[in-house]
Design an enzyme around this catalytic site. Sequence first.
Site, PDB file in Angstrom:
ATOM      1  N   LEU A 157       0.872  -1.167   0.000  1.00 53.86           N
ATOM      2  CA  LEU A 157       0.000   0.000   0.000  1.00 53.86           C
ATOM      3  C   LEU A 157       0.909   1.217   0.000  1.00 53.86           C
ATOM      4  CD1 LEU A 157      -2.635   1.598   0.264  1.00 53.86           C
ATOM      5  CD2 LEU A 157      -2.527   1.226   2.741  1.00 53.86           C
ATOM      6  N   GLU A 158       0.793   2.035  -1.034  1.00 60.21           N
ATOM      7  CA  GLU A 158       1.584   3.259  -1.154  1.00 60.21           C
ATOM      8  C   GLU A 158       0.709   4.430  -0.690  1.00 60.21           C
ATOM      9  OE1 GLU A 158       4.360   5.376  -4.585  1.00 60.21           O
ATOM     10  OE2 GLU A 158       2.533   4.329  -5.201  1.00 60.21           O
ATOM     11  N   ILE A 159       1.097   5.035   0.422  1.00 59.93           N
ATOM     12  CA  ILE A 159       0.353   6.169   0.965  1.00 59.93           C
ATOM     13  C   ILE A 159       1.036   7.450   0.528  1.00 59.93           C
ATOM     14  CG2 ILE A 159      -0.294   7.358   3.109  1.00 59.93           C
ATOM     15  CD1 ILE A 159      -0.617   4.590   4.389  1.00 59.93           C
ATOM     16  N   THR A 214       5.880   4.515  -7.232  1.00 61.01           N
ATOM     17  CA  THR A 214       5.819   3.266  -8.004  1.00 61.01           C
ATOM     18  C   THR A 214       5.447   3.482  -9.463  1.00 61.01           C
ATOM     19  OG1 THR A 214       3.579   2.917  -7.157  1.00 61.01           O
ATOM     20  CG2 THR A 214       5.379   1.796  -6.009  1.00 61.01           C
TER      21      THR A 214
END
Length: 336
Positions: free
Chosen positions: A84-86, A122
């Site tokens: 999970l990229e916050i 990403t």
Amino acid sequence: MSNVDATLTYDGFKDCDMVIEAVFEDIKIKHAVIQEVEKHIPEHCIFASNTSALPITEIAKASKRPENVIGMHYFSPVDKMPLLEIIATDKTSAEAKAAAVAVGLKQGKTIIVVKDGPGFYTTRILAPTLAEAIRCLQEGVGPKSLDKITKDFGFPVGTATLIDEVGVDVAAHVAEDLGKAFGVRHAGADVGVLKDMVSAGLLGRKANKGCFVYTPGAKDRVENEEALKIFKQYSVAPKAENTPEHVAMRLVSRFTNEAVMCLQDGILANAADGDVGAVFGLGFPPFLGGPFRFVDHYGADKLVDLMHRNRDMYGDQFLPCQLLLDVAKSGDKFHK
């Protein structure tokens, strides 16, 4: 599933602490959703956008409470991909970041927190890699060959298959947007290849045809003749012999260079986050440890030399970023 309360109305939103939207990647749609949702949520409610490329700062411009707006980029398929990229903007509150991390951990995700910017981390590092892959297809490297080369290097999914999995339409959209944002660094391929594939309905796996043809129930896939014709229409002469090693390093060097650039630009807080994001979100070969571990092992000076040779052949998209040049000159490493 017993915790899920399905609804077609905003009833109950007045009690929500967080809303996560996942509508189509269009800034106008995102703005419409955030403005509508904010009419029904309490002031403390955090609004999270699941987007792979749209800057959260731009999404937050439609909000009355930009400090509560944050990005939560999930990876498909969500049940299988651990990352999970916050994404936090300059206005995102510490409380919003802490809440997003807490929710992600409850979901069992591996988390990185990055600074906002086009493509975040990403998508930004994947885009030039896919551009180089398209260029290889234009040079006559077939989809099956490209898949074998990248899988032999250690990627779990071949790059041509990855284009189909991401969606050719999504890849085209991202390529255009990030091409405008980053210019020559994301150049190399003709985006017309992707646009023509979209026009022909070759959208990837979701349409059962992209670089490959997908027959339900069949294990083997064949290269899509329609796609091959498009690659041939945009064909360019190879600048060198496309050996497996040469092709693999063209893709990996651009992937790695952009990752280092993200650290240089402050998108990443540290190299470790960059390695975690690349391995768990994009499938960078785990045994290589991520792009920063790869540079440490391969040698920054050796990578810079390779990129300079490719720059002479292909153009400035292979120009090493300043931080990579500095590390190569000093002999330092990203991981001490």
